[in-house]
Design a protein around this motif. Structure first.
Motif, PDB file in Angstrom:
ATOM      1  N   GLN A  13       0.806  -1.222   0.000  1.00 47.43           N
ATOM      2  CA  GLN A  13       0.000   0.000   0.000  1.00 47.43           C
ATOM      3  C   GLN A  13       0.835   1.266   0.000  1.00 47.43           C
ATOM      4  O   GLN A  13       0.349   2.330   0.335  1.00 47.43           O
ATOM      5  CB  GLN A  13      -0.943  -0.015   1.197  1.00 47.43           C
ATOM      6  N   ALA A  14       2.074   1.186  -0.385  1.00 49.83           N
ATOM      7  CA  ALA A  14       2.935   2.366  -0.423  1.00 49.83           C
ATOM      8  C   ALA A  14       2.583   3.279  -1.581  1.00 49.83           C
ATOM      9  O   ALA A  14       2.738   4.489  -1.488  1.00 49.83           O
ATOM     10  CB  ALA A  14       4.404   1.956  -0.526  1.00 49.83           C
ATOM     11  N   ILE A  15       2.123   2.714  -2.675  1.00 50.03           N
ATOM     12  CA  ILE A  15       1.883   3.494  -3.890  1.00 50.03           C
ATOM     13  C   ILE A  15       0.411   3.396  -4.273  1.00 50.03           C
ATOM     14  O   ILE A  15      -0.160   2.312  -4.332  1.00 50.03           O
ATOM     15  CB  ILE A  15       2.779   3.007  -5.042  1.00 50.03           C
ATOM     16  N   HIS A  16      -0.166   4.571  -4.520  1.00 55.41           N
ATOM     17  CA  HIS A  16      -1.566   4.676  -4.896  1.00 55.41           C
ATOM     18  C   HIS A  16      -1.635   5.458  -6.208  1.00 55.41           C
ATOM     19  O   HIS A  16      -0.949   6.462  -6.363  1.00 55.41           O
ATOM     20  CB  HIS A  16      -2.364   5.418  -3.821  1.00 55.41           C
ATOM     21  N   ILE A  34      -5.700  11.370  -0.735  1.00 56.33           N
ATOM     22  CA  ILE A  34      -4.448  12.126  -0.763  1.00 56.33           C
ATOM     23  C   ILE A  34      -4.462  13.130   0.387  1.00 56.33           C
ATOM     24  O   ILE A  34      -5.268  14.056   0.383  1.00 56.33           O
ATOM     25  CB  ILE A  34      -4.240  12.871  -2.094  1.00 56.33           C
ATOM     26  N   PRO A  35      -3.582  12.958   1.354  1.00 56.30           N
ATOM     27  CA  PRO A  35      -3.568  13.886   2.487  1.00 56.30           C
ATOM     28  C   PRO A  35      -3.168  15.292   2.042  1.00 56.30           C
ATOM     29  O   PRO A  35      -2.317  15.455   1.177  1.00 56.30           O
ATOM     30  CB  PRO A  35      -2.495  13.303   3.416  1.00 56.30           C
ATOM     31  N   PRO A  36      -3.779  16.307   2.624  1.00 57.78           N
ATOM     32  CA  PRO A  36      -3.462  17.685   2.243  1.00 57.78           C
ATOM     33  C   PRO A  36      -2.009  18.061   2.529  1.00 57.78           C
ATOM     34  O   PRO A  36      -1.466  18.940   1.875  1.00 57.78           O
ATOM     35  CB  PRO A  36      -4.431  18.530   3.066  1.00 57.78           C
ATOM     36  N   GLN A  37      -1.365  17.387   3.462  1.00 56.17           N
ATOM     37  CA  GLN A  37       0.021  17.702   3.791  1.00 56.17           C
ATOM     38  C   GLN A  37       1.036  16.952   2.917  1.00 56.17           C
ATOM     39  O   GLN A  37       2.242  17.058   3.123  1.00 56.17           O
ATOM     40  CB  GLN A  37       0.309  17.445   5.278  1.00 56.17           C
ATOM     41  N   ALA A  38       0.550  16.235   1.906  1.00 58.47           N
ATOM     42  CA  ALA A  38       1.447  15.485   1.015  1.00 58.47           C
ATOM     43  C   ALA A  38       2.409  16.437   0.309  1.00 58.47           C
ATOM     44  O   ALA A  38       2.022  17.492  -0.166  1.00 58.47           O
ATOM     45  CB  ALA A  38       0.649  14.685  -0.002  1.00 58.47           C
ATOM     46  N   VAL A  39       3.659  16.047   0.262  1.00 60.35           N
ATOM     47  CA  VAL A  39       4.709  16.829  -0.387  1.00 60.35           C
ATOM     48  C   VAL A  39       4.739  16.458  -1.866  1.00 60.35           C
ATOM     49  O   VAL A  39       4.801  15.276  -2.216  1.00 60.35           O
ATOM     50  CB  VAL A  39       6.087  16.535   0.262  1.00 60.35           C
ATOM     51  N   LEU A 119       3.062   7.145  -1.466  1.00 60.89           N
ATOM     52  CA  LEU A 119       3.169   7.944  -2.685  1.00 60.89           C
ATOM     53  C   LEU A 119       1.878   7.846  -3.477  1.00 60.89           C
ATOM     54  O   LEU A 119       1.401   6.743  -3.755  1.00 60.89           O
ATOM     55  CB  LEU A 119       4.335   7.440  -3.545  1.00 60.89           C
ATOM     56  N   TRP A 120       1.318   9.007  -3.828  1.00 60.21           N
ATOM     57  CA  TRP A 120       0.167   9.080  -4.705  1.00 60.21           C
ATOM     58  C   TRP A 120       0.660   9.545  -6.062  1.00 60.21           C
ATOM     59  O   TRP A 120       1.237  10.622  -6.176  1.00 60.21           O
ATOM     60  CB  TRP A 120      -0.889  10.042  -4.154  1.00 60.21           C
ATOM     61  N   ILE A 121       0.455   8.714  -7.073  1.00 59.57           N
ATOM     62  CA  ILE A 121       0.859   9.036  -8.437  1.00 59.57           C
ATOM     63  C   ILE A 121      -0.391   9.447  -9.206  1.00 59.57           C
ATOM     64  O   ILE A 121      -1.330   8.667  -9.340  1.00 59.57           O
ATOM     65  CB  ILE A 121       1.546   7.833  -9.112  1.00 59.57           C
ATOM     66  N   ILE A 122      -0.380  10.677  -9.690  1.00 58.82           N
ATOM     67  CA  ILE A 122      -1.513  11.203 -10.450  1.00 58.82           C
ATOM     68  C   ILE A 122      -1.252  10.897 -11.922  1.00 58.82           C
ATOM     69  O   ILE A 122      -0.239  11.301 -12.475  1.00 58.82           O
ATOM     70  CB  ILE A 122      -1.684  12.716 -10.216  1.00 58.82           C
ATOM     71  N   VAL A 123      -2.168  10.142 -12.509  1.00 59.77           N
ATOM     72  CA  VAL A 123      -2.011   9.700 -13.889  1.00 59.77           C
ATOM     73  C   VAL A 123      -3.043  10.393 -14.794  1.00 59.77           C
ATOM     74  O   VAL A 123      -4.081  10.831 -14.321  1.00 59.77           O
ATOM     75  CB  VAL A 123      -2.142   8.167 -14.012  1.00 59.77           C
ATOM     76  N   PRO A 124      -2.726  10.499 -16.090  1.00 58.61           N
ATOM     77  CA  PRO A 124      -3.661  11.149 -17.029  1.00 58.61           C
ATOM     78  C   PRO A 124      -4.967  10.381 -17.133  1.00 58.61           C
ATOM     79  O   PRO A 124      -5.032   9.182 -16.883  1.00 58.61           O
ATOM     80  CB  PRO A 124      -2.922  11.100 -18.357  1.00 58.61           C
ATOM     81  N   SER A 125      -6.003  11.099 -17.551  1.00 65.05           N
ATOM     82  CA  SER A 125      -7.295  10.483 -17.835  1.00 65.05           C
ATOM     83  C   SER A 125      -7.109   9.448 -18.934  1.00 65.05           C
ATOM     84  O   SER A 125      -6.209   9.567 -19.766  1.00 65.05           O
ATOM     85  CB  SER A 125      -8.293  11.525 -18.311  1.00 65.05           C
ATOM     86  N   GLU A 126      -7.966   8.466 -18.956  1.00 63.52           N
ATOM     87  CA  GLU A 126      -7.908   7.421 -19.982  1.00 63.52           C
ATOM     88  C   GLU A 126      -7.937   8.005 -21.386  1.00 63.52           C
ATOM     89  O   GLU A 126      -7.251   7.537 -22.269  1.00 63.52           O
ATOM     90  CB  GLU A 126      -9.054   6.420 -19.808  1.00 63.52           C
ATOM     91  N   ASP A 127      -8.719   9.056 -21.589  1.00 66.86           N
ATOM     92  CA  ASP A 127      -8.824   9.628 -22.933  1.00 66.86           C
ATOM     93  C   ASP A 127      -7.610  10.448 -23.323  1.00 66.86           C
ATOM     94  O   ASP A 127      -7.439  10.814 -24.477  1.00 66.86           O
ATOM     95  CB  ASP A 127     -10.086  10.476 -23.080  1.00 66.86           C
ATOM     96  N   GLU A 128      -6.699  10.710 -22.381  1.00 72.47           N
ATOM     97  CA  GLU A 128      -5.487  11.472 -22.683  1.00 72.47           C
ATOM     98  C   GLU A 128      -4.269  10.588 -22.814  1.00 72.47           C
ATOM     99  O   GLU A 128      -3.201  11.051 -23.152  1.00 72.47           O
ATOM    100  CB  GLU A 128      -5.252  12.521 -21.601  1.00 72.47           C
ATOM    101  N   VAL A 129      -4.384   9.332 -22.477  1.00 71.58           N
ATOM    102  CA  VAL A 129      -3.245   8.417 -22.505  1.00 71.58           C
ATOM    103  C   VAL A 129      -2.960   7.986 -23.922  1.00 71.58           C
ATOM    104  O   VAL A 129      -3.783   7.771 -24.723  1.00 71.58           O
ATOM    105  CB  VAL A 129      -3.487   7.197 -21.597  1.00 71.58           C
TER     106      VAL A 129
END
Length: 129
Positions: A13-16, A34-39, A119-129
């Motif tokens: 569960q380290a990576i989301h 995603i916690p608001p204090q995330a760097v 770590l939260w990894i923000i990925v593109p929308s499906e239609d942008e990939v």
């Protein structure tokens, strides 16, 4: 950026992964996980070892003895107070897959041994990939 460059399987569960559709225009998360204090680890249009190490070191305020290699990053990260990180891949055009996988392994190993960081990894929308 190609979809196959993003391994959405996590060993623990380290990576989301969060789809950019769950992020507000101002960059705050609609997704409550995603916690608001995330760097935020700032990256440009390329993700590689040099970019990841420099950005991680700067974002987490690593000490001056940080030597910009994976082992040093692990040491500094596990000694830091940083518990939550975000990495936005929505504007990234090129990913060095090997370097990115090593970075994710570093996060997973630190989490397994110390319970941080997540770590939260923000990925593109499906239609942008």
């Amino acid at each position: 950026m190609k979809k196959e460059n993003i391994n959405q399987e996590s060993k623990n569960q380290a990576i989301h992964y969060v789809n950019q559709d769950y992020i507000n225009q101002n960059g705050t998360a609609l997704y409550a996980g995603i916690p608001p204090q995330a760097v935020t680890i700032p990256v440009g249009d390329t993700v590689d070892k040099t970019t990841l190490l420099a950005s991680l070191g700067h974002a987490c305020d690593f000490p001056s003895y940080f030597s910009h290699n994976w082992d040093s990053a692990w040491d500094c990260l596990t000694d830091s107070e940083v518990v939550h990180l975000t990495l936005d891949l929505t504007v990234v055009k090129r990913i060095n897959t090997e370097d990115f996988n090593v970075f994710k392994s570093l996060i997973e190993d630190a989490y397994r041994d110390f319970g941080k960081p997540e770590l939260w990894i923000i990925v593109p929308s499906e239609d942008e990939v």
